[in-house]
Design an enzyme around this catalytic site. Structure first.
Site, PDB file in Angstrom:
ATOM      1  N   ARG A  60       0.691  -0.838   0.095  1.00  0.00           N
ATOM      2  CA  ARG A  60       0.245   0.122  -0.244  1.00  0.00           C
ATOM      3  C   ARG A  60       1.003   0.887  -0.172  1.00  0.00           C
ATOM      4  O   ARG A  60       0.542   2.252   0.300  1.00  0.00           O
ATOM      5  CB  ARG A  60      -0.993   0.260   0.783  1.00  0.00           C
ATOM      6  CG  ARG A  60      -2.233  -1.055   1.591  1.00  0.00           C
ATOM      7  CD  ARG A  60      -2.416  -0.762   2.894  1.00  0.00           C
ATOM      8  NE  ARG A  60      -3.841   0.207   2.552  1.00  0.00           N
ATOM      9  CZ  ARG A  60      -5.260   0.075   1.712  1.00  0.00           C
ATOM     10  NH1 ARG A  60      -5.172  -1.042   1.763  1.00  0.00           N
ATOM     11  NH2 ARG A  60      -5.429   1.170   2.166  1.00  0.00           N
TER      12      ARG A  60
ATOM     13  N   ASN B   1      -3.885   7.185   7.482  1.00  0.00           N
ATOM     14  CA  ASN B   1      -4.053   6.689   5.969  1.00  0.00           C
ATOM     15  C   ASN B   1      -5.141   7.922   5.522  1.00  0.00           C
ATOM     16  O   ASN B   1      -5.795   7.769   6.337  1.00  0.00           O
ATOM     17  CB  ASN B   1      -3.970   5.565   6.160  1.00  0.00           C
ATOM     18  CG  ASN B   1      -4.518   5.181   4.300  1.00  0.00           C
ATOM     19  OD1 ASN B   1      -4.132   6.058   3.210  1.00  0.00           O
ATOM     20  ND2 ASN B   1      -5.206   4.049   3.855  1.00  0.00           N
TER      21      ASN B   1
END
Ligand code: M6R
Length: 612
Positions: A27, A99
């Site tokens: 990610r 995030n």
């Protein structure tokens, strides 16, 4: 774009966090960090990969039953030790990993600076940490209240894990826009951006919704909205095996995922395509089937590879079901005030189900009254939850940043949809419908045959050793495959590659052709433009270009005039995209490996693009 993981329970958190970060590294991978909490807290964070973090911390004997970890894809501030997460607030009261993007961070930062706060990083995350702390200290409220109040002041997207150093036995998790999953064990909880770090411990999970805050203790868990309204958690069982998220003997996830395609396609049509009854059933579309059958227009939205699958979908839906179909980049669709009618169907395609632009497009389409269908690979993801109906691709977790098996699984679903609608709308006669069902059933075996040519493709990849540019040409169903082949090459090998409809070459790109320019030509002998493709090849050859053709088995006409050929088994034109893309995936893979690049983690990219 980043990966976050947290643990609270009875085990030592350090290995859980390090292993979790390894699973989430796809990610984002420009820096990594962790915090382990016991009577005290210990924060380590560095520019570089998770293995660098592990190297630097493995002998420190870090122990504690609470931990958080982060692997970053930089948004605000370059990759550096200082900008890496976790961040701690100025008075050391709150440790946070994040995030997403806090869009109003500059204004919040200014206000905090006016109140005496100093910042050491360039990140928006440090602003959030200090905002929570400011409210906590100034308002003399509990950490939970400070967190919830701070979140009401924030615009943008976040998935965060927070620890207050005054209340070290609690882990707070909150989400808006960026995914968070909570794994529920016996007396322990695992929290992560997706389920991959969790499945080796438990398959019982809770998917956090936007504007929810989880307050997690070792033996206790509660959920509420940021406005303090209690929420009853829904525990779901997920069906991911540990083997699905490991390399299983392959050098890279990308290669494993390319080789998994026969299985992924079979899993995607299993229970939906019956060879015995010669039928197609799409249970996830049951509620919207009448609308689909009567649709006047379909709009497909997606990004990157999913957008390419959408283009194949356009050809399929218009060709077989005769429904006018448009394909839009989700990022353009969301901002250009598109005309959407209440009887329009919008199909959102996304592997991850978390792509920010695609989610925004879904919300816009819903607002305007359209029926929205999702084609998505991740159960519990935002796309899966926010669409009116949908069909899951059962490709299994896709870890390699370059999408491969998700693409063919998405096309599988689109093919089933187009066949079913074509049949139900009366445009596809029964015999033709049954013929295509039989042919679809054969696709996994045909892909196996292509995969068996991997050594030949590996050898061919050498041709690209000193190449900086290349062209991919295709027509009809193979035009989107040309785009996808070019995208695969550029994203992992950093070779400039362009995909074009073959006939467009003469309108510009032909100027680029010389002996140092490989041209990959996709040609199916079933395409109505087959003869024209031959002319396009001649045009390239006349300019000394090097031609690599992907041809139907036994096609001597094209093999004679090409420099190199890869053969794919014969199939009806509507299914050729599923086959032709496979050699292109392998070619890109081997070219990138020859150049010594990390194909699973190409520079500047991240698997799941949860920011704009
Ligand atoms: O998860 P999604 O399918 O929504 O992702 C869309 C794109 O970000 C993705 O396909 C990207 O282009 C891949 N790196 C392509 O290999």
């Amino acid at each position: 774009m980043c990966g976050i993981v947290g643990y609270i329970g009875f085990r030592n958190a350090y290995p859980v966090i390090i292993n979790g970060l390894k699973r989430l590294e796809y990610r984002g991978y420009d820096s990594a960090g962790l915090a382990i909490i016991n009577d005290n807290y210990h924060i380590y964070k560095y520019k570089g990969k998770v293995k660098d973090l592990e190297e630097k911390t493995k002998n420190l004997n870090l122990t504690g039953t609470i931990g958080i970890g982060h692997t970053r894809w930089a948004t605000h501030g370059e990759p550096s030790d200082i900008n890496a997460h976790p961040h701690i607030s100025m008075n050391k009261k709150f440790i946070i990993i994040h995030n997403g993007i806090i869009e109003n961070y500059a204004r919040l930062k200014k206000r905090l600076e006016d109140r005496g706060y100093n910042f050491i990083s360039q990140t928006d995350t440090e602003v959030l940490a200090n905002l929570i702390e400011y409210i906590y200290l100034k308002g003399r409220v509990t950490p939970e209240i400070a967190l919830r109040l701070a979140l009401t002041k924030v615009c943008g997207a976040y998935g965060i894990l927070v620890v207050c150093t005054d209340e070290k036995e609690t882990l707070f998790a909150a989400r808006k826009g960026s995914p968070l999953v909570i794994g529920v064990g016996e007396g322990e909880y695992f929290i992560a951006s997706d389920a991959t770090p969790i499945v080796e411990y438990t398959n019982r999970v809770i998917f956090l919704n936007d504007d929810e805050v989880a307050i997690v203790k070792k033996n206790e868990f509660s959920l509420k909205t940021i406005m303090n309204v209690p929420v009853t958690p829904v525990i779901q069982e997920i069906d991911i095996e540990i083997g699905d998220i490991e390399k299983g003997g392959f050098d890279h996830f990308m290669l494993k995922e390319i080789f998994e395609q026969p299985r992924a396609i079979e899993d995607t049509f299993r229970g939906r395509l019956s060879i015995k009854d010669k039928s197609i059933t799409l249970g996830g579309l049951y509620n919207v089937m009448d609308k689909l059958i009567n649709a006047k227009r379909i709009i497909i939205v997606g990004c990157g590879t999913s957008w390419h699958a959408g283009l194949v979908g356009e050809y399929l839906l218009e060709d077989l079901a005769k429904i006018p179909t448009e394909v839009e980049y989700a990022s353009e669709f969301r901002y250009r005030n598109p005309i959407i009618n209440e009887d329009d169907i919008v199909i959102a395609i996304s592997q991850s189900g978390e792509t920010a632009d695609t989610i925004a497009a879904i919300r816009l389409a819903k607002e305007k009254g359209a029926t929205v269908i999702g084609i998505c690979n991740v159960v519990g993801s935002t796309v899966a939850r926010e669409t009116h109906a949908g069909v899951f691709t059962h490709a299994g977790p896709e870890i390699g940043v370059a999408s491969t098996k998700a693409f063919t699984a998405q096309i599988t679903i689109l093919t089933l949809m187009a066949l079913l609608l074509g049949y139900k709308r009366g445009f596809l006669p029964k015999e033709k419908y049954e013929y295509y069902i039989n042919e679809m059933f054969e696709i996994p075996k045909k892909i196996e045959k292509i995969l068996n040519q991997h050594e030949k493709i590996k050898e061919l990849a050498q041709v690209f050793n000193n190449i900086n540019n290349s062209l991919y040409l295709g027509r009809g169903y193979l035009f989107p495959v040309a785009l996808e082949g070019a995208l695969k090459l550029k994203e992992i090998s950093y070779i400039h590659a362009e995909g074009y409809p073959a006939a467009e070459m003469k309108h510009g790109p032909i100027a680029l052709i010389d002996e140092s320019m490989p041209v990959v030509v996709l040609a199916s002998n079933k395409d109505i433009t087959y003869e024209k493709i031959i002319s396009n090849i001649q045009e390239v050859k006349a300019r000394k270009g090097m031609v690599i053709s992907i041809i139907t088995e036994g096609d001597e006409k094209i093999s004679k005039i090409s420099d190199y050929c890869i053969e794919i088994p014969e199939a009806p034109d509507i299914l050729t995209a599923l086959l032709s893309v496979v050699p292109l995936q392998l070619l890109s893979y081997y070219i990138a490996v020859n150049r010594g690049y990390n194909v699973d983690q190409p520079r500047n990219l991240a698997k799941s693009v949860t920011v704009e």
